[in-house]
Enzyme design. Sequence first.
Site, mmCIF file in Angstrom:
data_model
loop_
_atom_site.group_PDB
_atom_site.id
_atom_site.type_symbol
_atom_site.label_atom_id
_atom_site.label_comp_id
_atom_site.label_asym_id
_atom_site.label_seq_id
_atom_site.Cartn_x
_atom_site.Cartn_y
_atom_site.Cartn_z
ATOM 1 N N THR A 299 0.834 -1.208 0.000
ATOM 2 C CA THR A 299 0.000 0.000 0.000
ATOM 3 C C THR A 299 0.870 1.260 0.000
ATOM 4 O O THR A 299 0.602 2.211 -0.735
ATOM 5 C CB THR A 299 -0.894 0.044 1.248
ATOM 6 N N HIS A 415 -8.653 -6.801 2.458
ATOM 7 C CA HIS A 415 -7.216 -7.013 2.662
ATOM 8 C C HIS A 415 -7.012 -8.450 3.115
ATOM 9 O O HIS A 415 -7.811 -8.981 3.878
ATOM 10 C CB HIS A 415 -6.714 -6.036 3.735
#
Length: 641
Positions: A299, A415
Amino acid sequence: MKRIMSSKIGFFMIAVVAIWLKSYLIYLNEFDLDIQNSIQQFLLFFNPMSSALIFLGLGLFAKGRRAGWFVIGIHAAMSFLLYANVVFYRFNTDFITLPTLTQTSNFGSLGGSIASLVEWHDLFYGLDIVLLVALFLFIKPTWSTERLQKRQPMLVMMVGMLAFMVNLTMAEADRPQLLERTFDRNYIVKYLGAYNFTIYDALQNIKSSTQRVLADSNDITEVENYTKNKYAEPNEELFGVGEGKNVIKIHLESFQSFLIDYELHGEEVTPFLNSLVHDQSQNYTYFENFFHQTEQGKTADAEFILDNSLYGLPQGAAFVTKGNNTYQALPAIMKQQQNYTSGVFHGDNKSFWNRDEIYKAFAIDEFYEEAHYDMSEEQVIGYGLKDKPFFKESMPYLESMSQPFYAHMMTLTHHHPYLIDEEDATIAPAETGDGSVDRYFQTARYLDESLEQFFNDLKESGLYEDSIIMIYGDHYGISQNHNRAMEEILGEEITPFKNAQLQRVPFMIKIPGVEGQGTVQKYSGQIDVMPTLLHLLGIDAQDYIQFGTDMFSEDHQEVVPFRSGDFITPEYSKVSGTYYDNATGEEIEPTEEMEKMSENVAHELELSDKVVYGDLLRFYTPNEKWEPVDTSDYRYEVEED
Ligand code: GP9
Ligand code: MN
């Protein structure tokens, strides 16, 4: 008893146990380390032991009575370090790093309030030192006569080292690549303890500053020549069409493009996103050949690449290891050129990926993180806040931002390992038998629904119409470890070539007053987003050091480099060093042109690394308007009501 206490080893062991237990108590009472399983619980207890043995053990090498003073001195130094962290943490919910010590802003506002951060029960944390000194002075150890064999201090060190190795191995088993990938200070403290964290931090900083010191202002010239030469002229029709508009950038966690239009059990998995892609009246342009270019920083790499048009690093996250560099990031440029305010919204701990530090260097005004949201148990799953409450609770913050704004909304629920509460799952899991893959569709659906909810709220608030909306996927969600299940999902063999093609993530954009182009085939990657947006706002990207080019430009080159040096073009791909024809997926012999392209990709990555490792932007002035960002202008605090 008295004999034990007055022997050198006895006294040493008392000091070890004291610092060990004290550290553990402090971990439990002062820090919020988010312990998730019994391995972490055990390591939290275990980790101070090796540090205590190794550091206090150094004292044993001193001769005679001096050894006692050394042990006490080291004990006091360790206690001081730990206590300084306690006080710092009470204010910053973060641990002390070398750079934070030099950034006076961290203490500036702390100065007057240190007193308010100290509590009565803290006296207890110093008690063991007083007791040790008393013990040493009054029990009168018989050390002057005691002859320690040389072997003993060595043995202590070895036991300490062994304990550390056990500690590290267990930590790595629970969190692979803990040190390499540089996730979060919290993690290092949780797994390896506060003392080892300080050492780790110091080593990181030494490495970083050496690279920085070795660079000089001439190094930027070669880079500047390269990026100016690569620069693609803006598309005249689009240059400046978005000037002054709010920009809402939505980060789709772990979202790969294969999900778009994918049907599971005869149902669309992401009907809302699909509708943006297909419904022309919604005015989105969807880049179906857009790729993520992230590496270990995941990320953080995506954020780094999108806001700087620089590549992430081959190892670790630049967010962490290069958090103190000078940047000329998108939020800073937008602020300086067009008075934008900027905000990042993310329902996780603020120090994850060192965000609370590097955002200052990007000139991000507001950081809405965990502390701004209701993190009660039913609202949280996996890493943090669930996407639906996340978007809901973000709305008032968003509406309160001064306009025009640049808002970066970062989702989280989709996620790995894709956990979802039963009441949030509106599609049945896939049935490959691979849990992560099976649930992947459920969390994707949840994300899709949360987006629809957010869009409705944006429309209701009046923010939707007049904002540029940008949606992107950050990186893959399903790694190659799941190839078997993915073959079942996609109904085809996952070759290395196919896996490279699966690194597509969505990129869509809506620009107010501009008709959407529907699905476009142009090849592009995350590196290209910043220059694209700058041109839409009417800011020429040419002034800045950027490795990407405007995706809407006629001159945009369709070569997408990956961090490994591989790359993809519309016709062919280089994957793990082998070339493939995109049309057939078959291996091909590279032509001279392909090899040249490969060299160019390697060169480009190398230049980007030079910028980041050498902190070269400190030597670069883009234009007369540019003012270097002063990180002390930024502080991310929660306002008390
Ligand atoms: C953490 C979140 C996830 O805050 O952004 O990070 P990732 O593991 O995807 O890099
Ligand atoms: Mn991610």
